[in-house]
Design an enzyme around this catalytic site. Structure first.
Site, PDB file in Angstrom:
ATOM      1  N   CYS A 238       0.816  -1.209   0.000  1.00 42.46           N
ATOM      2  CA  CYS A 238       0.000   0.000   0.000  1.00 42.46           C
ATOM      3  C   CYS A 238       0.851   1.261   0.000  1.00 42.46           C
ATOM      4  O   CYS A 238       0.331   2.366  -0.161  1.00 42.46           O
ATOM      5  CB  CYS A 238      -0.940  -0.005   1.204  1.00 42.46           C
ATOM      6  SG  CYS A 238      -2.312  -1.175   1.013  1.00 42.46           S
TER       7      CYS A 238
ATOM      8  N   SER B 134     -14.704   8.640   0.125  1.00 45.88           N
ATOM      9  CA  SER B 134     -13.484   7.830   0.262  1.00 45.88           C
ATOM     10  C   SER B 134     -13.714   6.572   1.080  1.00 45.88           C
ATOM     11  O   SER B 134     -12.857   6.158   1.862  1.00 45.88           O
ATOM     12  CB  SER B 134     -12.363   8.669   0.895  1.00 45.88           C
ATOM     13  OG  SER B 134     -12.108   9.828   0.153  1.00 45.88           O
ATOM     14  N   ASP B 135     -14.872   5.950   0.909  1.00 51.29           N
ATOM     15  CA  ASP B 135     -15.118   4.686   1.598  1.00 51.29           C
ATOM     16  C   ASP B 135     -14.364   3.550   0.933  1.00 51.29           C
ATOM     17  O   ASP B 135     -13.779   3.707  -0.148  1.00 51.29           O
ATOM     18  CB  ASP B 135     -16.619   4.395   1.633  1.00 51.29           C
ATOM     19  CG  ASP B 135     -17.263   4.852   2.936  1.00 51.29           C
ATOM     20  OD1 ASP B 135     -16.816   4.404   4.003  1.00 51.29           O
ATOM     21  OD2 ASP B 135     -18.210   5.669   2.888  1.00 51.29           O
TER      22      ASP B 135
ATOM     23  N   ASP C 116      -8.355  -4.058  -5.353  1.00 50.74           N
ATOM     24  CA  ASP C 116      -7.106  -3.588  -4.760  1.00 50.74           C
ATOM     25  C   ASP C 116      -5.961  -4.431  -5.307  1.00 50.74           C
ATOM     26  O   ASP C 116      -6.072  -5.652  -5.382  1.00 50.74           O
ATOM     27  CB  ASP C 116      -7.143  -3.700  -3.233  1.00 50.74           C
ATOM     28  CG  ASP C 116      -6.329  -2.595  -2.570  1.00 50.74           C
ATOM     29  OD1 ASP C 116      -5.192  -2.369  -3.016  1.00 50.74           O
ATOM     30  OD2 ASP C 116      -6.828  -1.963  -1.634  1.00 50.74           O
TER      31      ASP C 116
ATOM     32  N   GLY D 190     -10.448 -13.694 -13.901  1.00 52.69           N
ATOM     33  CA  GLY D 190      -9.553 -12.562 -13.744  1.00 52.69           C
ATOM     34  C   GLY D 190      -9.024 -12.071 -15.067  1.00 52.69           C
ATOM     35  O   GLY D 190      -9.557 -12.395 -16.144  1.00 52.69           O
ATOM     36  N   HIS D 191      -7.949 -11.305 -15.001  1.00 54.25           N
ATOM     37  CA  HIS D 191      -7.333 -10.749 -16.205  1.00 54.25           C
ATOM     38  C   HIS D 191      -5.843 -10.597 -15.962  1.00 54.25           C
ATOM     39  O   HIS D 191      -5.418 -10.253 -14.846  1.00 54.25           O
ATOM     40  CB  HIS D 191      -7.953  -9.392 -16.538  1.00 54.25           C
ATOM     41  CG  HIS D 191      -7.463  -8.812 -17.831  1.00 54.25           C
ATOM     42  ND1 HIS D 191      -7.730  -9.388 -19.051  1.00 54.25           N
ATOM     43  CD2 HIS D 191      -6.716  -7.706 -18.090  1.00 54.25           C
ATOM     44  CE1 HIS D 191      -7.182  -8.660 -20.014  1.00 54.25           C
ATOM     45  NE2 HIS D 191      -6.558  -7.636 -19.453  1.00 54.25           N
ATOM     46  N   SER D 192      -5.055 -10.838 -16.999  1.00 58.50           N
ATOM     47  CA  SER D 192      -3.606 -10.743 -16.860  1.00 58.50           C
ATOM     48  C   SER D 192      -3.009  -9.965 -18.024  1.00 58.50           C
ATOM     49  O   SER D 192      -3.541 -10.001 -19.143  1.00 58.50           O
ATOM     50  CB  SER D 192      -2.979 -12.137 -16.788  1.00 58.50           C
ATOM     51  OG  SER D 192      -3.256 -12.863 -17.981  1.00 58.50           O
TER      52      SER D 192
ATOM     53  N   ASP E  50     -10.808   0.446   6.978  1.00 59.20           N
ATOM     54  CA  ASP E  50      -9.545  -0.234   7.234  1.00 59.20           C
ATOM     55  C   ASP E  50      -8.393   0.743   6.996  1.00 59.20           C
ATOM     56  O   ASP E  50      -8.476   1.654   6.176  1.00 59.20           O
ATOM     57  CB  ASP E  50      -9.382  -1.522   6.419  1.00 59.20           C
ATOM     58  CG  ASP E  50      -9.354  -1.317   4.921  1.00 59.20           C
ATOM     59  OD1 ASP E  50      -9.770  -0.242   4.451  1.00 59.20           O
ATOM     60  OD2 ASP E  50      -8.923  -2.241   4.204  1.00 59.20           O
TER      61      ASP E  50
END
Length: 354
Positions: A25, A57-58, A76, A147-149, A235
């Protein structure tokens, strides 16, 4: 010096962290820059079923499905914070799932987001990253359903996650009330430990503390949200405790007082005293420091602005309900601590004596 916890790599393959200009992060765009970027985004027309959007900004978006269910959606991803590919995958997945838990929801499925320099990293190493993420999703009892790559210059991994929540139990950062106490479910210092890791200053016990914290699911979020007297939750991640407390203060229209003795992970105090910190902590302070009172330059400021990869939940709870929440944390094995209080006044944050 740190022992080698880099995990399986092909012969001659570079360390994951050497391929990234940031990690975890700590590679988030600084708050002030992000605000400037978002200011240029045209406002979306209102949708009656959108219970939570990007207005405060939740942690995730929430869309009402019916009277009893709402969909929680988030994404994320980031660059490596450690060299072990399996641990990197675990940390990234835990961090992504946290947004669902912070809204009081329970995840139902995830999609993998993968960007890897395929001419630099072996298929085995990339597979270990994916396996690490899958192991955390297995603990959370959800599938990675797709997903995606892409082939990218720097290694990137994360998840898009969907969950469900009772619309009446949605947690946001907008409900903190004067008189509430603020509880943090994990100690601070992940960014400091990761900075020490990159500098070769982290011993094995420090590495284990880093991994234990960042791979611990915040799955008790829905149980906290169900407790009477819990008014707000978020969080603590890339903007540090001070930054996410400031978001809660703004969203709730209150003044937040943070205590000057927050809980910290083992070994962090010594590292701070020796000047170990992340570049992101400085960027965080440059973005919002003018709205934080009572915080001088030094280790405490570095700690409160320290980016927390897969950090704890910050919970605003009425004093009368504090014991109930703390009992839940202790029963779940979390070392939760009171780190501040909510007061009346203009939105902002002040650091005060504990």
């Amino acid at each position: 010096m740190k022992t080698d916890s880099s995990g399986p790599r092909s012969s001659g393959e570079p360390r994951l962290t050497s391929l990234a200009h940031g990690g975890g992060c700590g590679c988030k765009i600084a708050p002030a820059v992000l605000s400037e970027m978002l200011a240029k985004t045209p406002p979306a027309r209102p949708f009656v079923e959108l219970l939570v959007g990007n207005e405060s900004s939740d942690d995730a978006a929430v869309w009402r499905l019916n009277d009893d269910q709402a969909l929680v959606a988030t994404t994320d991803f980031f660059m490596p914070v450690v060299d072990d590919p399996f641990d990197f995958g675990r940390i990234a997945a835990t961090n992504a799932l946290s947004d669902i838990y912070a809204m009081g929801g329970r995840p139902i499925l995830a999609l993998a987001l993968v960007g890897m320099p395929i001419n630099v990293l072996s298929a085995d190493t990339i597979g270990e990253v994916l396996a690490g993420g899958a192991s955390i999703c297995s603990i959370a009892d959800i599938p990675i359903a797709g997903g995606h790559s892409i082939d990218s210059v720097e290694p990137i991994y994360g998840l898009a996650v969907m969950g469900l929540v009772d619309p009446k139990r949605v947690m946001t950062n907008r409900g903190a009330q004067p008189g509430d106490l603020l509880v943090l479910t994990k100690p601070l210092g992940v960014g400091v430990l990761s900075a020490a890791y990159k500098q070769g200053l982290l011993n094995d016990s420090g590495y284990q503390a880093l991994i234990a914290s960042t791979t611990r699911l915040n799955s008790l979020g829905p149980d906290i949200a169900a407790r009477d007297g819990v008014h707000a939750m978020t969080d603590v991640t890339g903007f540090g405790l001070a930054g996410h407390a400031l978001e809660m203060a703004r969203g709730s229209g209150v003044r937040i007082e943070l205590f000057d003795a927050p809980p910290i992970l083992a070994g962090v105090r010594s590292l701070l005293d020796n000047g170990v910190k992340t570049g992101a902590s400085g960027r965080n302070w440059a973005s919002y420091g003018d709205q934080i009172e009572g915080l001088d330059d030094g280790p405490l400021r570095d700690l409160l602005t320290d980016p927390q990869t897969s950090g704890g939940l910050l919970v605003s709870v009425a004093e009368a309900a504090l014991q109930n929440v703390m009992f839940l944390l202790r029963a779940s094995g979390f070392d939760g601590a009171v780190v501040g209080r909510v007061a009346e006044g203009a939105p902002g944050v002040r650091v005060v004596a504990a």
